[in-house]
Write an enzyme that holds these catalytic residues in place. Structure first.
Site, PDB file in Angstrom:
ATOM      1  CB  THR A   5      -0.956   0.034   1.203  1.00 20.06           C
ATOM      2  OG1 THR A   5      -2.006   0.933   0.910  1.00 20.06           O
ATOM      3  CG2 THR A   5      -0.266   0.476   2.474  1.00 20.06           C
ATOM      4  CB  SER A 161       0.003   3.753  -8.861  1.00 19.77           C
ATOM      5  OG  SER A 161      -0.294   4.551  -9.987  1.00 19.77           O
ATOM      6  CB  CYS A 164       5.174   1.192  -5.700  1.00 17.93           C
ATOM      7  SG  CYS A 164       4.900  -0.004  -4.381  1.00 17.93           S
ATOM      8  CB  THR A 167       1.177   1.720  -5.090  1.00 14.86           C
ATOM      9  OG1 THR A 167       1.962   1.563  -3.907  1.00 14.86           O
ATOM     10  CG2 THR A 167       0.335   2.972  -4.972  1.00 14.86           C
TER      11      THR A 167
END
EC number: 3.4.25.2
Length: 178
Positions: A5, A161, A164, A167
């Site tokens: 997250t 995002s 990663c 994410t």
């Protein structure tokens, strides 16, 4: 430390925002959910909080933090110090694997599982696997754009995002105005 997250908090002008992505990952390689909400409003909507880490542990910490917030009469600083102190000294809480970002209209804190309490100097904080990417993006957007806190939080998560794998772009946001 905690994967799966990214949570970012941004304070700019009269606005404080916390945003989080929606991905829940099981282990290292399985996406279990794409649109989870990791941001909550606490204390009659005057405080917002987000978590990274184990979901059950985070809910336990949310409940403990909200209890401390009520005991402190809504004083975020006092509640954050108390939850960090309890987290550090309680044998059960010490085993919880989660990080929290908590904010009101004036302050932002990161509360860690080792009992650390961090207030960022620049009004921007991030946690989770994409936290460093989101933090760098938010600092750049804050310095070189006219975006408000909400927009900076969302755009920085979109950037994270793209880097990663834990994410995604299913972003939820909560905002507090002064």
């Amino acid at each position: 430390m905690f994967q799966a997250t990214t949570i970012i908090a941004v304070r700019k002008g009269q606005q404080t925002a916390i945003a989080g992505d929606g991905q829940v990952t099981l282990g290292q390689n399985t996406i279990m959910k794409q649109n989870a909400t990791k941001i909550r409003r606490l204390y009659e909507g005057k405080v917002i909080a987000g978590f990274a880490g184990a979901v059950a542990d985070a809910f336990t910490l949310f409940a403990k933090f909200e209890e401390k917030l009520k005991q402190a009469g809504g004083n975020l600083s006092k509640a954050a110090v108390e939850i960090a102190r309890e987290w550090r000294s309680d044998r059960i809480l010490r085993r919880l694997e989660a990080l929290l970002i908590v904010a009101d209209a004036e302050k932002i804190f990161i509360v860690s599982g080792s009992g650390e309490l961090i207030e960022p100097d620049d009004g921007i904080a991030a946690i989770g696997s994409g936290g460093a990417y989101a933090l760098a993006a938010a600092r750049a957007l804050n310095a070189f754009s006219e975006l408000n806190a909400r927009e900076i939080a969302v755009e920085s998560l979109k950037i994270a995002s793209g880097i990663c794998v834990y994410t995604n772009e299913q972003i939820s946001v909560e905002v507090i105005e002064k």
